[in-house]
Write an enzyme that holds these catalytic residues in place. Structure first.
Site, PDB file in Angstrom:
ATOM      1  N   ASN A 114      -6.646   8.005   1.855  1.00 49.14           N
ATOM      2  CA  ASN A 114      -7.293   7.080   0.765  1.00 49.14           C
ATOM      3  C   ASN A 114      -8.337   7.532  -0.558  1.00 49.14           C
ATOM      4  OD1 ASN A 114      -6.193   4.784   0.431  1.00 49.14           O
ATOM      5  ND2 ASN A 114      -6.678   4.683   2.848  1.00 49.14           N
ATOM      6  N   SER A 168      -1.286   1.133  -2.066  1.00 45.84           N
ATOM      7  CA  SER A 168      -1.602   2.235  -2.162  1.00 45.84           C
ATOM      8  C   SER A 168      -0.084   2.434  -3.313  1.00 45.84           C
ATOM      9  CB  SER A 168      -0.814   3.732  -1.726  1.00 45.84           C
ATOM     10  OG  SER A 168      -2.870   3.715  -0.439  1.00 45.84           O
TER      11      SER A 168
HETATM   12  C1  LIG Z   1      -0.035   6.420   3.954  1.00 41.95           C
HETATM   13  C2  LIG Z   1       0.099   4.265   4.146  1.00 41.95           C
HETATM   14  C3  LIG Z   1       1.132   3.467   4.991  1.00 41.95           C
HETATM   15  S1  LIG Z   1      -1.891   3.784   4.357  1.00 41.95           S
HETATM   16  C4  LIG Z   1      -2.570   3.693   3.223  1.00 41.95           C
HETATM   17  C5  LIG Z   1      -3.000   2.383   2.354  1.00 41.95           C
HETATM   18  N1  LIG Z   1      -3.462   1.348   3.158  1.00 41.95           N
HETATM   19  C6  LIG Z   1      -4.760   1.729   3.646  1.00 41.95           C
HETATM   20  O1  LIG Z   1      -5.316   2.556   4.112  1.00 41.95           O
HETATM   21  C7  LIG Z   1      -4.959   0.318   4.876  1.00 41.95           C
HETATM   22  C8  LIG Z   1      -4.972   0.355   6.352  1.00 41.95           C
HETATM   23  C9  LIG Z   1      -5.029  -0.571   7.277  1.00 41.95           C
HETATM   24  C10 LIG Z   1      -4.182  -1.574   7.312  1.00 41.95           C
HETATM   25  C11 LIG Z   1      -3.497  -2.896   8.323  1.00 41.95           C
HETATM   26  N2  LIG Z   1      -3.810  -1.392   8.966  1.00 41.95           N
HETATM   27  C12 LIG Z   1      -5.123  -1.710  10.544  1.00 41.95           C
HETATM   28  O2  LIG Z   1      -5.418  -1.990  10.568  1.00 41.95           O
HETATM   29  C13 LIG Z   1      -4.365  -0.742  11.927  1.00 41.95           C
HETATM   30  N3  LIG Z   1      -5.111  -0.849  12.934  1.00 41.95           N
HETATM   31  C14 LIG Z   1      -2.974  -3.269   7.785  1.00 41.95           C
HETATM   32  O3  LIG Z   1      -1.483  -2.815   8.354  1.00 41.95           O
HETATM   33  O4  LIG Z   1      -2.444  -4.051   6.767  1.00 41.95           O
HETATM   34  C15 LIG Z   1      -1.881   2.128   1.036  1.00 41.95           C
HETATM   35  O5  LIG Z   1      -1.370   1.471   0.927  1.00 41.95           O
HETATM   36  N4  LIG Z   1      -1.167   3.354   1.867  1.00 41.95           N
HETATM   37  C16 LIG Z   1       0.013   2.751   2.847  1.00 41.95           C
HETATM   38  C17 LIG Z   1       1.163   3.732   2.034  1.00 41.95           C
HETATM   39  O6  LIG Z   1       0.936   5.134   0.924  1.00 41.95           O
HETATM   40  O7  LIG Z   1       2.431   3.187   2.402  1.00 41.95           O
END
Ligand SMILES: CC1(C)S[C@@H]2[C@H](NC(=O)CCCC[C@H](NC(=O)C[NH3+])C(=O)[O-])C(=O)N2[C@H]1C(=O)[O-]
Length: 351
Positions: free
Chosen positions: A161, A62
């Site tokens: 997202n 992100s």
């Molecule tokens: C708001 C956040 C944290 S989430 C958002 C975006 N990342 C995602 O939407 C991926 C979410 C799933 C990732 C996955 N997690 C799972 O599958 C959990 N079941 C993992 O940890 O690899 C990003 O990048 N942003 C971060 C941000 O802005 O810091």
């Protein structure tokens, strides 16, 4: 006020702690009036044992949202889009609520639901189901609109997202060009970001790069090499590839006003609290963290399968910092890695 020198030994201790909590490797790079200093720990490749390398590229998740925001705010500066206009003025019929404005997207106050919550409810199966998929923007918006909206437009901050998927659609509709072209022509080339790219729907990270390792939900389960994926589930919300030098250069140039007018910089850095206890705020596609020493840093964080990223700079752009750990789905690693900001920007704690 005197600018504290970074406490890079303190940063190194935090990187070691991130490894102890499950990251195969981690690295950090600080750039300031005193010059550049780096720290790294562990490996960028668990099979070869190749050491972490601050020149290596990785997925920034992100932090991509700040790149997309810069392009859209340049279009505002050029009079091609209005921040407080309804999104549907530019994308007729896209959203079910005419009250949702461009600004609501950039501040996560649109109410559009987070489609990645159900998508990644089961971490590894969810990832494997989409790692090679290519979504259209419309498909991603449809996934969000299937879920209940999270707030009336403008009323509350609810990170999604979906907001920055629609930002990508706005950029492509208004310019008539793919976001990749707009990133390249408006940011990557002018700033000489030779290690930053947007290769969607390509799945590889070219050149010297870090491999990312996803923790499964099952405790003690084997790490999954998640390096190759399209990141089509995120695109303009999370598919940029970069490295610490370029992230620092981007955040510093942004803060120095090299990419946007003073009016747009004021808009971008006008924040509302999202986590007041921890001094966290959100502006337009930009986070502000208020550190214990009174320093306020602006930037973004990233979580994409296999990679955690922090990329921040001071408001004058004179100090900038990027840190990365090559794992994810391991919250304590992410929280620990965030602990690098204090030693980096506040320097050594008084004894
Ligand atoms: C708001 C956040 C944290 S989430 C958002 C975006 N990342 C995602 O939407 C991926 C979410 C799933 C990732 C996955 N997690 C799972 O599958 C959990 N079941 C993992 O940890 O690899 C990003 O990048 N942003 C971060 C941000 O802005 O810091």
């Amino acid at each position: 006020a005197p600018v504290p020198a970074p406490d890079m030994d303190g940063v190194a201790k935090v990187l070691d702690a991130a490894l102890a909590k499950g990251a195969p490797g981690a690295m950090a790079r600080f750039s300031g009036p005193e010059g550049v200093s780096i720290r790294k720990a562990g490996v960028r490749n668990r099979v070869t044992g190749a050491a972490m390398d601050t020149r290596a590229r990785f997925r920034i998740g992100s932090v991509s949202k700040t790149f997309s925001t810069v392009v859209l705010l340049q279009l505002v500066d050029e009079g091609k889009v209005e921040l407080d206009a309804p999104v549907n003025r530019y994308l007729p019929g896209l959203l079910p609520d005419e009250r949702i404005t461009v600004r609501h997207l950039l501040t996560h106050r649109s109410g559009l639901a987070e489609y990645t919550d159900p998508m990644f409810e089961k971490t590894v199966p969810g990832f494997e189901a989409v790692r090679k998929r290519v979504f259209t923007y419309q498909e991603l918006v449809a996934l969000s609109l299937k879920l209940p909206r999270t707030t009336e437009p403008g009323v509350a901050y609810k990170y999604s997202n979906a907001n920055f998927v629609v930002v990508g659609m706005l950029i492509e509709k208004i310019t008539g060009k793919p976001v990749a072209t707009e990133y390249e022509n408006r940011i990557f080339k002018p700033l000489g970001l030779r290690n930053t790219s947007y290769v969607h729907p390509g799945t590889r990270i070219s050149g010297l790069h870090v491999r990312g390792y996803l923790h499964p939900d099952e405790a003690g389960g084997a790490l999954v090499d998640s390096t190759e994926q399209t990141v089509s589930w995120a695109q303009s919300a999370g598919a940029v590839i970069s490295n610490p030098v370029d992230l620092s250069r981007f955040m510093a140039a942004l803060m120095k006003g090299r990419l946007l007018s003073p009016r747009m910089m004021d808009a971008m850095t006008t924040v509302t609290p999202t986590d007041p206890v921890n001094g966290r705020h959100y502006g337009l596609g930009l986070r502000r963290y208020d550190l214990s020493c009174g320093v306020q840093v602006y930037g973004h964080t990233g979580t994409v399968q296999g990679f955690y990223t922090y990329a921040f700079a001071t408001r004058d752009g004179r100090r900038s910092f990027a840190a990365m750990a090559n794992t994810s789905n391991k919250g304590e690693v992410n929280t620990t890695l965030g602990g690098t900001l204090e030693p980096a920007f506040c320097g050594k704690k008084p004894a």
